[in-house]
Write a protein that holds these residues in place. Structure first.
Motif, mmCIF file in Angstrom:
data_model
loop_
_atom_site.group_PDB
_atom_site.id
_atom_site.type_symbol
_atom_site.label_atom_id
_atom_site.label_comp_id
_atom_site.label_asym_id
_atom_site.label_seq_id
_atom_site.Cartn_x
_atom_site.Cartn_y
_atom_site.Cartn_z
ATOM 1 N N ALA A 281 0.806 -1.232 0.000
ATOM 2 C CA ALA A 281 0.000 0.000 0.000
ATOM 3 C C ALA A 281 0.833 1.272 0.000
ATOM 4 C CB ALA A 281 -1.000 0.034 1.154
ATOM 5 N N ASN A 282 2.157 1.155 0.005
ATOM 6 C CA ASN A 282 2.993 2.357 -0.174
ATOM 7 C C ASN A 282 2.702 2.943 -1.557
ATOM 8 O OD1 ASN A 282 6.184 1.632 1.529
ATOM 9 N ND2 ASN A 282 4.126 1.919 2.305
ATOM 10 N N VAL A 283 2.691 4.280 -1.611
ATOM 11 C CA VAL A 283 2.507 4.940 -2.909
ATOM 12 C C VAL A 283 3.884 5.129 -3.547
ATOM 13 C CG1 VAL A 283 1.729 7.048 -4.052
ATOM 14 C CG2 VAL A 283 0.394 6.084 -2.172
ATOM 15 N N VAL A 284 3.968 4.792 -4.826
ATOM 16 C CA VAL A 284 5.249 4.887 -5.533
ATOM 17 C C VAL A 284 5.223 6.088 -6.485
ATOM 18 C CG1 VAL A 284 6.817 3.700 -7.109
ATOM 19 C CG2 VAL A 284 5.608 2.415 -5.353
ATOM 20 N N LEU A 285 6.276 6.898 -6.393
ATOM 21 C CA LEU A 285 6.372 8.127 -7.192
ATOM 22 C C LEU A 285 7.640 8.105 -8.032
ATOM 23 C CD1 LEU A 285 5.855 10.674 -4.268
ATOM 24 C CD2 LEU A 285 4.064 9.769 -5.745
ATOM 25 N N THR A 286 7.680 8.950 -9.062
ATOM 26 C CA THR A 286 8.933 9.107 -9.808
ATOM 27 C C THR A 286 9.925 9.812 -8.887
ATOM 28 O OG1 THR A 286 8.097 11.181 -10.708
ATOM 29 C CG2 THR A 286 7.871 9.244 -12.085
ATOM 30 N N SER A 287 11.196 9.371 -8.956
ATOM 31 C CA SER A 287 12.198 9.989 -8.077
ATOM 32 C C SER A 287 12.884 11.172 -8.746
ATOM 33 C CB SER A 287 13.236 8.954 -7.674
ATOM 34 O OG SER A 287 13.984 8.567 -8.807
ATOM 35 N N GLY A 288 12.780 11.235 -10.078
ATOM 36 C CA GLY A 288 13.447 12.317 -10.802
ATOM 37 C C GLY A 288 14.911 12.011 -11.075
ATOM 38 N N LEU A 289 15.380 10.900 -10.538
ATOM 39 C CA LEU A 289 16.775 10.508 -10.735
ATOM 40 C C LEU A 289 17.004 10.196 -12.214
ATOM 41 C CD1 LEU A 289 18.918 10.055 -8.468
ATOM 42 C CD2 LEU A 289 18.619 7.616 -8.861
ATOM 43 N N GLY A 290 18.098 10.678 -12.743
ATOM 44 C CA GLY A 290 18.378 10.439 -14.160
ATOM 45 C C GLY A 290 17.819 11.530 -15.055
ATOM 46 N N GLY A 291 16.877 12.289 -14.524
ATOM 47 C CA GLY A 291 16.355 13.441 -15.246
ATOM 48 C C GLY A 291 15.438 13.133 -16.415
#
Lengths: 167, 271
Positions: B211-221
């Motif tokens: 149930a954790n929400v997964v988001l984009t980390s922005g790593l790599g751009g």
């Protein structure tokens, strides 16, 4: 059959495959309508027309696909050729053999497509791909083939012995 | 048309296809492909609209038997959301104050969106791509991120004058750097064969829960930060393996995509 009508028909089949049939998919699985059309026409009219239908239909699919242009054109040409060979050699002799031809060509088409895509850098998890997608697609193609074959037989009958020739 | 025997014709057509494949790889066919798309796209737009209408009509019949059960579920959901909404309003007021304080420190990225209709899907089940009705004439360019109000959809990979192809994040070749909103555990989201998502390369020491929400980390751009991807459905952790894996339920329903938004002012970093 008139080549312009052939191009229009195969363009329509490609669009239907990429719109209506892809809407009806379940887990990425949907009917390979163009493949069935090419095999059916080849069984009805022989290799020569089957190959031309395969080439034109494949090109239309390639344009709508993110895969490389020429992939479907090449494989469906070979599918048309193989099915026509089956028509000439065995189809009339045994009613169970069309199912074998459709099954074998579906497998060959899917595996060749996967190998080319893998060679071009697309990851293919072979075991899951084979069990979750290729085998169910094979069954779906076999079940749906009479529904595709019958209208094409009608079309073939109504276009008579008219050969695919540019006028 | 001159009559050819089957074998030479098979050879010639296969050779043509191989040549096309080669030229496509060299990107020489782009003008011809653009022209082909120009011819096919209007018919595809039209049929897509027709099938979309039919689909909506039939959906009503199909869902009839589930209406009662859904009504009850929705009612429970509404009650739950009312409570949640009240709580969030309080949080929002609190956040507004905090944001004002932090605004001079933190950049709050705002994006320009361009709405696009989905006109088709890749006819090859190995490739999870969609075709949209916006192209270079609308200002689209390669690598622009594509989202819906529910979360990340994918990335533009090919642009034509009036249409574009978008690689969905469920494609086997797609990979998106991501993290858990709650625990900040980082990993890479990849597509699986069944059209779902898997979060791979989560370090063994990291904590990630259902149930954790997964988001984009922005790593790599390649993608903006903090776009919703989905929710953890299951975690596979074995001590003998280097990494943990999590099965992710996508927040976007990829089988029912009709309209998407392209973020036009995000410039992905080139690798």
């Amino acid at each position: 059959m008139n080549p312009y009508a052939t191009i229009a028909l195969l363009g329509l089949v490609a669009i239907v495959q990429s719109t209506a049939l892809s809407r009806a998919d379940a887990n990425g699985l949907y009917l390979q309508l163009m493949l069935l059309v090419v095999i059916s026409w080849s069984l009805l009219r022989g290799s020569r027309e089957g190959m031309v239908w395969g080439f034109i239909g494949g090109l239309a699919l390639d344009l709508l696909s993110a895969g490389p242009v020429g992939l479907n054109a090449g494989l469906l040409t070979l599918a048309g050729y193989s099915a026509g060979w089956g028509e000439a050699k065995v189809f009339r002799a045994n009613l169970a053999l069309p199912a074998f031809i459709i099954g074998a060509i579906t497998l060959g088409y899917a595996l060749s497509q996967s190998m080319v895509l893998q060679a071009l850098g697309h990851p293919i998890p072979w075991f899951e791909w084979f069990t979750h997608i290729i085998l169910p697609t094979l069954v779906l193609n076999l079940v749906a083939s009479p529904l595709v074959y019958r209208p094409l037989r009608w079309l073939s009958h109504h276009t008579g012995g008219e050969k695919l020739e540019w006028r | 048309m001159a009559r050819l025997r089957s074998e030479p014709l098979a050879f010639v057509l296969t050779l043509c296809a191989a040549l096309l494949l080669f030229l496509h790889q060299l990107n020489v066919l782009k003008p011809a492909e653009d022209f082909g798309m120009l011819m096919l796209a209007p018919a595809q737009d039209f049929l897509s609209a027709v099938f979309s209408g039919i689909d909506r009509q039939f959906a009503g019949f199909r869902d009839a038997q589930d209406w009662r059960q859904r009504y009850e579920e929705r009612q429970a959901l509404i009650d739950q959301l009312l409570v949640e909404n009240t709580r969030l309003r309080e949080k929002e007021a609190e956040n507004a104050t905090l944001r004002e304080l932090l605004s001079f420190k933190q950049a709050n990225p705002t994006y320009n969106f361009l709405a696009a209709e989905v006109t088709g899907r890749d006819p090859n089940p190995l490739l999870r791509f969609i075709l949209i009705d916006r192209g270079s004439s609308d200002g689209l360019a390669r690598a622009m991120p594509v989202v819906t109000s529910r979360g990340l959809v994918g990335q533009v990979i090919e642009v034509y004058p009036h249409s574009a192809k978008v690689m969905l994040i469920t494609d086997l070749a797609s990979s998106v750097n991501a993290l858990s909103q709650e625990t900040r555990a980082a990993g890479v989201i990849q597509g699986d064969v069944n059209g779902g998502l898997v979060m791979r390369f989560i370090a063994q020491g990291e904590k990630i829960d259902k149930a954790n929400v997964v988001l984009t980390s922005g790593l790599g751009g390649r993608f903006p930060k903090a776009l919703v991807i989905g929710q953890v459905q299951d975690v596979r952790q074995r001590d003998v393996e280097l990494y943990q894996e999590a099965e992710i339920r996508p927040s976007v329903n990829f089988n029912a995509l009709d309209t998407v938004l392209v973020i036009t002012n995000f410039t992905p970093e080139e690798k």
